[in-house]
Design a protein around this motif. Structure first.
Motif, PDB file in Angstrom:
ATOM      1  N   SER A  15       0.775  -1.124  -0.212  1.00  0.00           N
ATOM      2  CA  SER A  15      -0.040   0.043   0.078  1.00  0.00           C
ATOM      3  C   SER A  15       0.850   1.299   0.207  1.00  0.00           C
ATOM      4  N   GLU A  16       1.836   1.263   0.733  1.00  0.00           N
ATOM      5  CA  GLU A  16       2.844   2.480   0.684  1.00  0.00           C
ATOM      6  C   GLU A  16       3.603   2.530  -0.493  1.00  0.00           C
ATOM      7  N   LEU A  17       4.008   1.536  -1.011  1.00  0.00           N
ATOM      8  CA  LEU A  17       4.797   1.591  -2.303  1.00  0.00           C
ATOM      9  C   LEU A  17       3.721   2.160  -3.323  1.00  0.00           C
ATOM     10  N   LEU A  18       2.418   1.535  -3.360  1.00  0.00           N
ATOM     11  CA  LEU A  18       1.758   1.821  -4.441  1.00  0.00           C
ATOM     12  C   LEU A  18       1.421   3.353  -4.411  1.00  0.00           C
ATOM     13  N   GLU A  19       1.109   3.726  -3.223  1.00  0.00           N
ATOM     14  CA  GLU A  19       0.588   5.346  -2.799  1.00  0.00           C
ATOM     15  C   GLU A  19       1.696   6.159  -3.348  1.00  0.00           C
ATOM     16  N   ALA A  20       3.078   5.747  -3.217  1.00  0.00           N
ATOM     17  CA  ALA A  20       4.070   6.550  -3.568  1.00  0.00           C
ATOM     18  C   ALA A  20       4.483   6.595  -5.073  1.00  0.00           C
ATOM     19  N   GLY A  21       3.685   5.509  -5.783  1.00  0.00           N
ATOM     20  CA  GLY A  21       3.889   5.847  -7.268  1.00  0.00           C
ATOM     21  C   GLY A  21       4.735   4.568  -7.819  1.00  0.00           C
ATOM     22  N   VAL A  22       5.133   3.794  -6.785  1.00  0.00           N
ATOM     23  CA  VAL A  22       5.976   2.511  -7.253  1.00  0.00           C
ATOM     24  C   VAL A  22       4.945   1.510  -8.033  1.00  0.00           C
ATOM     25  N   LYS A  23       5.532   1.035  -9.033  1.00  0.00           N
ATOM     26  CA  LYS A  23       4.970  -0.028 -10.010  1.00  0.00           C
ATOM     27  C   LYS A  23       5.513  -1.374  -9.335  1.00  0.00           C
ATOM     28  N   CYS A  49      17.142  -5.623 -20.623  1.00  0.00           N
ATOM     29  CA  CYS A  49      16.183  -6.539 -21.463  1.00  0.00           C
ATOM     30  C   CYS A  49      15.837  -7.706 -20.822  1.00  0.00           C
ATOM     31  N   ILE A  50      16.459  -8.177 -19.806  1.00  0.00           N
ATOM     32  CA  ILE A  50      16.080  -9.320 -18.964  1.00  0.00           C
ATOM     33  C   ILE A  50      14.953  -8.997 -17.958  1.00  0.00           C
ATOM     34  N   GLN A  51      15.200  -7.593 -17.464  1.00  0.00           N
ATOM     35  CA  GLN A  51      14.071  -7.211 -16.485  1.00  0.00           C
ATOM     36  C   GLN A  51      12.682  -6.841 -17.121  1.00  0.00           C
ATOM     37  N   LYS A  52      12.572  -6.333 -18.294  1.00  0.00           N
ATOM     38  CA  LYS A  52      11.692  -6.171 -19.170  1.00  0.00           C
ATOM     39  C   LYS A  52      11.027  -7.360 -19.622  1.00  0.00           C
ATOM     40  N   LYS A  53      11.826  -8.333 -19.789  1.00  0.00           N
ATOM     41  CA  LYS A  53      11.034  -9.649 -19.905  1.00  0.00           C
ATOM     42  C   LYS A  53      10.203 -10.467 -18.879  1.00  0.00           C
ATOM     43  N   TYR A  54      10.998  -9.895 -17.667  1.00  0.00           N
ATOM     44  CA  TYR A  54      10.297 -10.255 -16.507  1.00  0.00           C
ATOM     45  C   TYR A  54       8.814  -9.811 -16.324  1.00  0.00           C
ATOM     46  N   ILE A  55       9.130  -8.339 -16.682  1.00  0.00           N
ATOM     47  CA  ILE A  55       7.790  -7.779 -16.605  1.00  0.00           C
ATOM     48  C   ILE A  55       6.772  -7.839 -17.727  1.00  0.00           C
ATOM     49  N   SER A  56       6.976  -8.346 -18.664  1.00  0.00           N
ATOM     50  CA  SER A  56       6.270  -8.953 -19.816  1.00  0.00           C
ATOM     51  C   SER A  56       5.506 -10.042 -19.449  1.00  0.00           C
ATOM     52  N   ASP A  57       6.004 -10.981 -18.324  1.00  0.00           N
ATOM     53  CA  ASP A  57       5.617 -12.048 -17.842  1.00  0.00           C
ATOM     54  C   ASP A  57       5.015 -12.112 -16.429  1.00  0.00           C
ATOM     55  N   SER A  58       4.737 -10.708 -16.172  1.00  0.00           N
ATOM     56  CA  SER A  58       4.169 -10.458 -14.818  1.00  0.00           C
ATOM     57  C   SER A  58       2.783  -9.783 -14.770  1.00  0.00           C
ATOM     58  N   GLN A  59       2.179  -9.512 -13.726  1.00  0.00           N
ATOM     59  CA  GLN A  59       0.875  -8.831 -13.724  1.00  0.00           C
ATOM     60  C   GLN A  59       1.098  -7.697 -12.744  1.00  0.00           C
ATOM     61  N   LEU A  60       0.644  -6.523 -13.193  1.00  0.00           N
ATOM     62  CA  LEU A  60       0.802  -5.357 -12.425  1.00  0.00           C
ATOM     63  C   LEU A  60       0.016  -5.077 -11.391  1.00  0.00           C
ATOM     64  N   ILE A  61       0.139  -4.806 -10.015  1.00  0.00           N
ATOM     65  CA  ILE A  61      -0.853  -4.850  -8.964  1.00  0.00           C
ATOM     66  C   ILE A  61      -1.559  -3.394  -9.295  1.00  0.00           C
ATOM     67  N   ASP A  62      -2.867  -3.291  -9.286  1.00  0.00           N
ATOM     68  CA  ASP A  62      -3.668  -2.390  -9.417  1.00  0.00           C
ATOM     69  C   ASP A  62      -3.959  -1.397  -8.144  1.00  0.00           C
ATOM     70  N   LYS A  63      -3.716  -0.223  -7.765  1.00  0.00           N
ATOM     71  CA  LYS A  63      -3.643   0.538  -6.515  1.00  0.00           C
ATOM     72  C   LYS A  63      -5.166   0.271  -5.737  1.00  0.00           C
ATOM     73  N   LYS A  64      -5.981   0.481  -6.659  1.00  0.00           N
ATOM     74  CA  LYS A  64      -7.328   0.523  -6.443  1.00  0.00           C
ATOM     75  C   LYS A  64      -8.044  -0.590  -5.976  1.00  0.00           C
ATOM     76  N   ILE A  65      -7.632  -1.518  -6.955  1.00  0.00           N
ATOM     77  CA  ILE A  65      -8.113  -2.846  -6.526  1.00  0.00           C
ATOM     78  C   ILE A  65      -7.509  -3.564  -5.294  1.00  0.00           C
ATOM     79  N   TRP A  66      -6.205  -3.290  -5.135  1.00  0.00           N
ATOM     80  CA  TRP A  66      -5.356  -3.672  -3.947  1.00  0.00           C
ATOM     81  C   TRP A  66      -6.056  -2.979  -2.698  1.00  0.00           C
ATOM     82  N   SER A  67      -6.654  -1.739  -2.856  1.00  0.00           N
ATOM     83  CA  SER A  67      -7.091  -1.091  -1.406  1.00  0.00           C
ATOM     84  C   SER A  67      -8.493  -1.676  -1.194  1.00  0.00           C
ATOM     85  N   MET A  68      -8.981  -2.679  -2.205  1.00  0.00           N
ATOM     86  CA  MET A  68     -10.552  -3.170  -1.834  1.00  0.00           C
ATOM     87  C   MET A  68     -10.178  -4.730  -1.552  1.00  0.00           C
ATOM     88  N   ARG A  69      -8.925  -5.080  -0.975  1.00  0.00           N
ATOM     89  CA  ARG A  69      -8.845  -6.417  -0.651  1.00  0.00           C
ATOM     90  C   ARG A  69      -9.562  -6.817   0.466  1.00  0.00           C
TER      91      ARG A  69
END
Length: 486
Positions: A386-394, A448-468
């Motif tokens: 929550s703190e990371l997402l609120e600060a703008g961290v992906k 390039c390796i990290q971008k490949k990791y990101i393409s194989d990942s799902q991004l946590i949505d701040k709004k959805i996370w706050s509704m857990r």
């Protein structure tokens, strides 16, 4: 009889009070951060008997008497050798890039040496290919092979590495293998130990675990480094344990572990060699100082614009060094910061540094595994979201296996790769190693390796996370209470 029982009860109560007072005093005089101190005090007072038990096993950083004695003297004995290394001025880089200057200055002042140049670097991401390249290097070795791993699990391609090592020892190569007792328990219970020793390989069980030893030293201080040294010139380091990725923990349902290793040819092997020498001496009492870099060989090395520093942690090494380096790297970021870690339980200082970077306009991304092998760490890490997402961290959750890579890339120029997780255990307890690399080409490869990791990942949505669910938030807080102890 009643008098006797009353006496026993009073005696037990007195011992209990003295233990509580003693531990409270130790917690307060230690230079701990406030959350860690509060967690220990609350644990001791709320669940006293369990709290006292955990304190004596996990509360203080100590080794056995012999280990501690050797750890305290290794650097003083090595000073002459280090001075000789410093005289090899042709291996040191004079100037670093703007983003890397602060961290390299920190390393120079705390470790006594500038960054090392003239190294040939290669990033490796496929565990099977890494093993194949390693086996080739082992067969080509001419003088010596040194290895240290947290986990060596027999089976599959790991056995092929063992066979290559045995064959090399039989043809006269000096082979040393150091494995953590807890992490490599299956190896030490296998026939490979006897086979290797009979072939002439020196096999050492680091930080042995036994019922007797748990009363003599802390059992959770582990040898977590992953290092391979060949002929004092080729070196490997990174997150990979010596296991077959298709066999390792395949019953857990998490799928394959994803690792990252760096293979380097050049004089940096010498500085990694002194770390290995210190670890070997702590365990055996014997010193095996590496050879100084060969100036003739270095003339053929093309990459003279990059620079590498090696940071080691653990008893006997500069205290708090890796934590300081991480903070320095994060605060040096101006444009982009990408971090990968399997265990995200940062210190308060690291959490604030990451959030501050995002709040001052740096594009910050953290990649962690979606599926985890540790329930405790999985839930403890979520309280920071929550703190990371609120600060703008992906925050990205990697879906294709357990992302075990530990890497930091700052402004596509400064890279940190090694064995360090972003948790308290790696930062304060274990024997760890991190490579600090100032090289734009290497940074682009890591990107390039990290971008490949990101393409194989799902991004946590701040709004959805706050509704857990509310029960999840409560569970996260409970594990957050334990996070300084993890």
């Amino acid at each position: 009889m009643d008098i006797f029982y009353n006496f026993i009860k009073c005696l037990v109560f007195l011992i209990y009070c003295l233990l509580i007072a003693n531990i409270t005093f130790r917690v307060l005089i230690k230079h701990r951060n406030i959350p860690s101190s509060m967690s220990w005090l609350l644990t001791i007072y709320i669940i006293p008997f369990i709290g006292i038990y955990f304190w004596f096993f996990f509360g203080e950083l100590y080794l056995g008497k012999r280990h501690k004695k050797i750890a305290n003297r290794i650097w003083s004995i090595s000073n002459k050798w280090l001075n000789e290394l410093k005289s090899c001025t042709y291996i040191f880089q004079i100037k670093n890039s703007e983003v890397a200057t602060s961290i390299f200055q920190l390393c120079k002042h705390r470790q006594g040496m500038s960054g090392i140049k003239s190294n040939k670097l290669k990033l490796l991401t496929n565990t099977k290919i890494i093993m194949q390249i390693l086996i080739r290097d082992i067969y080509l070795a001419r003088k010596n092979i040194e290895m240290v791993f947290y986990i060596w699990k027999p089976g599959g391609i790991a056995d092929d590495v063992a066979i290559a090592l045995i064959d090399s020892a039989k043809r006269g190569i000096n082979c040393r293998l150091m494995l953590d007792s807890a992490g490599s328990i299956e190896f030490f219970q296998s026939p490979w130990v006897t086979i290797m020793r009979n072939a002439g390989i020196q096999v050492v069980e680091a930080l042995k675990v036994s019922l007797l030893r748990i009363f003599l030293r802390r059992i959770d201080v582990r040898q977590h480094r992953k290092i391979i040294l060949i002929d004092n010139y080729i070196t490997y380091s990174g997150s990979m344990n010596l296991v077959d990725p298709y066999l390792f923990k395949n019953s857990s349902g998490i799928s394959q572990w994803i690792d990252l290793m760096t293979r380097i040819e050049g004089p940096i092997a010498t500085t990694i060699g002194i770390i290995y020498s210190c670890d070997w001496e702590i365990e055996t009492g014997l010193k095996i100082l590496p050879q100084l870099p060969n100036k003739t060989i270095l003339k053929n090395t093309s990459n003279k614009h990059s620079s590498i520093q090696v940071i080691a942690s653990g008893p006997g090494f500069p205290e708090n060094m890796i934590h300081q380096a991480l903070l320095t790297a994060i605060y040096s970021a101006k444009h982009e910061l990408i971090m990968t870690t399997p265990y995200l339980v940062p210190s308060e200082d690291l959490l604030q540094a990451i959030c501050t970077a995002a709040q001052r306009g740096v594009e910050v991304s953290i990649i962690i595994p979606l599926c985890h092998d540790s329930i405790l760490v999985k839930w403890a890490s979520r309280v920071f979201f929550s703190e990371l997402l609120e600060a703008g961290v992906k925050i990205y959750q990697f879906k294709k296996g357990l992302l075990h890579s530990k890497s930091i890339l700052v402004d596509q120029q400064l890279s940190l790769i090694g064995t360090v997780n972003l948790d308290m255990r790696s930062l304060w307890l274990n024997f760890e190693i991190t490579l600090v690399i100032d090289d734009s080409d290497f940074g682009q490869n890591l990107l390039c390796i990290q971008k490949k990791y990101i393409s194989d990942s799902q991004l946590i949505d701040k709004k959805i996370w706050s509704m857990r669910a509310y029960w999840k938030k409560i569970l996260e807080k409970i594990f957050y209470f334990l996070s300084p102890l993890l």
